[in-house]
Scaffold this motif. Structure first.
Motif, PDB file in Angstrom:
ATOM      1  N   GLY A  34       1.317  13.108  15.898  1.00 31.07           N
ATOM      2  CA  GLY A  34       2.684  12.676  15.609  1.00 31.07           C
ATOM      3  C   GLY A  34       3.448  13.452  14.571  1.00 31.07           C
ATOM      4  N   GLY A  35       3.340  13.077  13.310  1.00 33.56           N
ATOM      5  CA  GLY A  35       4.193  13.659  12.298  1.00 33.56           C
ATOM      6  C   GLY A  35       3.539  14.750  11.476  1.00 33.56           C
ATOM      7  N   GLY A  36       2.203  14.809  11.472  1.00 41.75           N
ATOM      8  CA  GLY A  36       1.517  15.797  10.669  1.00 41.75           C
ATOM      9  C   GLY A  36       1.539  15.504   9.180  1.00 41.75           C
ATOM     10  N   VAL A  37       2.120  14.385   8.788  1.00 43.71           N
ATOM     11  CA  VAL A  37       2.166  13.978   7.380  1.00 43.71           C
ATOM     12  C   VAL A  37       1.408  12.666   7.244  1.00 43.71           C
ATOM     13  N   ALA A  38       0.639  12.552   6.178  1.00 43.76           N
ATOM     14  CA  ALA A  38      -0.217  11.393   5.973  1.00 43.76           C
ATOM     15  C   ALA A  38       0.577  10.102   5.825  1.00 43.76           C
ATOM     16  N   SER A  39      -0.145   8.995   5.980  1.00 41.98           N
ATOM     17  CA  SER A  39       0.466   7.689   5.739  1.00 41.98           C
ATOM     18  C   SER A  39       0.777   7.512   4.258  1.00 41.98           C
ATOM     19  N   THR A  40       1.732   6.650   3.995  1.00 44.74           N
ATOM     20  CA  THR A  40       2.001   6.230   2.623  1.00 44.74           C
ATOM     21  C   THR A  40       0.998   5.144   2.255  1.00 44.74           C
ATOM     22  N   ILE A  41       0.484   5.212   1.032  1.00 41.67           N
ATOM     23  CA  ILE A  41      -0.562   4.277   0.594  1.00 41.67           C
ATOM     24  C   ILE A  41      -0.018   3.365  -0.497  1.00 41.67           C
ATOM     25  N   VAL A  42      -0.165   2.068  -0.277  1.00 40.80           N
ATOM     26  CA  VAL A  42       0.242   1.062  -1.265  1.00 40.80           C
ATOM     27  C   VAL A  42      -0.987   0.289  -1.719  1.00 40.80           C
ATOM     28  N   ASP A  43      -1.170   0.192  -3.017  1.00 46.37           N
ATOM     29  CA  ASP A  43      -2.274  -0.566  -3.602  1.00 46.37           C
ATOM     30  C   ASP A  43      -1.801  -2.000  -3.840  1.00 46.37           C
ATOM     31  N   ALA A  44      -2.478  -2.939  -3.178  1.00 48.29           N
ATOM     32  CA  ALA A  44      -2.121  -4.360  -3.318  1.00 48.29           C
ATOM     33  C   ALA A  44      -3.217  -5.146  -4.009  1.00 48.29           C
ATOM     34  N   THR A  45      -4.054  -4.471  -4.785  1.00 48.30           N
ATOM     35  CA  THR A  45      -5.189  -5.152  -5.414  1.00 48.30           C
ATOM     36  C   THR A  45      -4.873  -5.651  -6.818  1.00 48.30           C
ATOM     37  N   ALA A  46      -3.731  -5.298  -7.356  1.00 48.20           N
ATOM     38  CA  ALA A  46      -3.352  -5.745  -8.700  1.00 48.20           C
ATOM     39  C   ALA A  46      -2.201  -6.745  -8.594  1.00 48.20           C
ATOM     40  N   GLU A  47      -1.738  -7.224  -9.733  1.00 48.44           N
ATOM     41  CA  GLU A  47      -0.672  -8.223  -9.735  1.00 48.44           C
ATOM     42  C   GLU A  47       0.612  -7.665  -9.148  1.00 48.44           C
ATOM     43  N   ARG A  48       0.829  -6.369  -9.327  1.00 51.90           N
ATOM     44  CA  ARG A  48       2.048  -5.723  -8.849  1.00 51.90           C
ATOM     45  C   ARG A  48       1.681  -4.607  -7.878  1.00 51.90           C
TER      46      ARG A  48
END
Length: 249
Positions: A175-189
């Motif tokens: 598809g895009g050749g660019v990686a996914s964006t990663i969001v960390d949801a393990t902390a309060e924010r």
């Protein structure tokens, strides 16, 4: 080692059958995603996951992400999922969004040194989803040797891994050749750990707290490749090689 042309219906059907069989016996498969190609293993087979890491030249300190075939799997693999994460998943799955969550403590798997977390994504690729719906969750890292660009074609992945991978599913250029964006949801924010195919602005439209999350520049989470070849992401983090990326992905 077999390569299947998944742009041909008969080749796709045969390739999916063989990939299911190979993954079920603990072998590896290269699969397309909507970002880059990934190298996949049964997430619940520790020997297969170890083989995946060895093929890439990685250790346990860089555990692979897990790809899923439907949104409902999120609650089977993660715990304490906040409502804002469900909103992001509803907006961007299937798609180039990887969410790092607290893993269900009862899961019988060994992805490496995860500190009780798991990186999850549902790719927007028909071949990948068809496979995932037959196999269940797969540990999938970008199809590249450590330090090399992630493969955007099956031929490039074949050049990296050769006979170390049992089945290659060739669906043309990824598809895009660019990686996914990663969001960390393990902390309060919530925190953006890697800005890839999805921009901060797109995410903030669903999760306003991400408009300015103060994420650490230059860091990529365990098991991840940077977002794009030799570039600098707009959040200030350095990027050097598309990888879903190492999450594929």
């Amino acid at each position: 080692m077999s390569v299947y042309d998944c742009q041909d219906p008969e080749g796709r059907s045969a390739g999916l059958d063989e990939a299911v069989n190979a993954l079920g016996r603990g072998a590896l498969a290269v699969i397309p995603t909507d970002t880059v190609y990934g190298i996949a293993a049964d997430a619940f087979d520790p020997r297969a996951v170890a083989a995946l890491l060895a093929a890439k030249g990685r250790g346990r300190q860089q555990p692979p992400p897990v790809l899923v075939g439907n949104v409902g799997t999120l609650d089977g693999l993660a715990t304490e999922v906040p409502d804002v994460v469900r909103d992001l998943v509803a907006a961007f799955w299937p798609g180039p969004l990887t969410i790092i969550c607290l893993a269900q403590p009862s899961l019988a798997w060994d992805l490496g040194d995860t500190d009780g977390t798991v990186a999850l994504r549902m790719p927007a690729d028909e071949t990948a989803l068809a496979l995932l719906r037959r196999t269940g969750p797969l540990a999938v890292s970008s199809a590249n040797l450590t330090g090399q660009p992630s493969a955007t074609t099956a031929a490039q992945a074949l050049g990296y891994f050769g006979d170390d991978v049992a089945v290659y599913l060739d669906a043309g250029r990824a598809g895009g050749g660019v990686a996914s964006t990663i969001v960390d949801a393990t902390a309060e924010r919530l925190t953006i750990l890697r800005q890839g195919a999805l921009s901060r602005e797109e995410l903030a439209a669903v999760a306003p707290e991400l408009a300015d999350d103060g994420d650490a520049a230059g860091s990529d989470p365990p098991g991840e490749e940077p977002a794009s070849d030799g570039s600098t992401a707009t959040d200030g983090s350095t990027a050097t090689g598309p990888g879903e990326g190492d999450a594929p992905q």
